[in-house]
Design an enzyme around this catalytic site. Structure first.
Site, PDB file in Angstrom:
ATOM      1  N   SER A  94       0.829  -1.191   0.000  1.00  0.00           N
ATOM      2  CA  SER A  94       0.000   0.000   0.000  1.00  0.00           C
ATOM      3  C   SER A  94       0.866   1.244   0.000  1.00  0.00           C
ATOM      4  CB  SER A  94      -0.885  -0.025   1.252  1.00  0.00           C
ATOM      5  OG  SER A  94      -1.784   1.054   1.219  1.00  0.00           O
ATOM      6  N   HIS A 107      -8.109   7.650   0.314  1.00  0.00           N
ATOM      7  CA  HIS A 107      -8.917   6.445   0.542  1.00  0.00           C
ATOM      8  C   HIS A 107      -7.997   5.221   0.476  1.00  0.00           C
ATOM      9  CE1 HIS A 107     -13.274   4.872   0.058  1.00  0.00           C
ATOM     10  NE2 HIS A 107     -12.507   3.908   0.565  1.00  0.00           N
ATOM     11  N   VAL A 108      -7.688   4.701   1.628  1.00  0.00           N
ATOM     12  CA  VAL A 108      -6.630   3.678   1.721  1.00  0.00           C
ATOM     13  C   VAL A 108      -7.011   2.380   0.995  1.00  0.00           C
ATOM     14  CG1 VAL A 108      -7.413   2.754   3.959  1.00  0.00           C
ATOM     15  CG2 VAL A 108      -5.002   2.574   3.289  1.00  0.00           C
ATOM     16  N   HIS A 109      -6.023   1.792   0.317  1.00  0.00           N
ATOM     17  CA  HIS A 109      -6.232   0.547  -0.426  1.00  0.00           C
ATOM     18  C   HIS A 109      -4.927  -0.229  -0.518  1.00  0.00           C
ATOM     19  CE1 HIS A 109      -5.179   3.822  -3.185  1.00  0.00           C
ATOM     20  NE2 HIS A 109      -4.603   2.917  -3.947  1.00  0.00           N
ATOM     21  N   ILE A 110      -5.066  -1.543  -0.687  1.00  0.00           N
ATOM     22  CA  ILE A 110      -3.912  -2.443  -0.787  1.00  0.00           C
ATOM     23  C   ILE A 110      -3.866  -3.026  -2.200  1.00  0.00           C
ATOM     24  CG2 ILE A 110      -2.891  -4.615   0.044  1.00  0.00           C
ATOM     25  CD1 ILE A 110      -4.352  -4.091   2.726  1.00  0.00           C
TER      26      ILE A 110
END
Ligand code: ZN
Length: 152
Positions: A94, A107-110
């Site tokens: 990430s 907007h956090v994402h992996i």
């Protein structure tokens, strides 16, 4: 004071959650607190993103349940991708914050990127020299079908 970006207008990860799932919004699976979506600009075919439902910039801003679910979805995503694409390896990680290279920093994402020996190296993928991927609608159908057939 902790900076938390709260602006959700114009955020693609907020927008897609309001749409019907399919080859349009590219969401493969919805969990309770997070969802799995195809990267619209994949580095390799099958490039998935695990995204928190909530608009928060960092893993630190999520509750432990959401973080745990994201890791479980990432793991399930790798299992599904192994079935569909037989990758030899994965890059998973990430980018937290714009300075780290996050395209959608609020907007956090992996990322889960399937890899094969001889595909472009990771520095090249970071420089956006990408392996030509298959059609996104075709990828969605294959991954969605395999996801439905997989167990958690
Ligand atoms: Zn958002």
């Amino acid at each position: 004071m902790k900076f938390v970006e709260t602006k959700t207008s114009g955020c693609v990860f907020c927008k897609v959650q309001k749409e019907a799932d399919g080859t349009g919004n590219l969401i493969v699976f919805r969990g309770s607190n997070a969802f799995v979506i195809l990267n619209r600009y994949p580095y390799t075919s099958g490039h998935l993103l695990v995204v928190a439902n909530q608009h928060r910039p960092s893993l630190e801003d999520l509750d432990p349940e959401t973080r745990g679910e994201m890791m479980e979805l990432a793991t399930r995503g790798m299992r599904v991708l192994r079935k569909v694409y037989q990758p030899q390896a994965f890059n998973m990680g990430s980018n937290i914050g714009a300075a780290a290279g996050a395209g959608i920093a609020g907007h956090v994402h992996i990322h889960i990127v399937p890899r094969w020996l001889g595909d472009s190296n990771f520095m090249q993928t970071l420089a956006e020299t990408r392996v030509i991927p298959e059609d996104l609608a075709e990828t969605w159908r294959r991954v969605h079908l395999a996801w439905e057939a997989s167990s958690s």
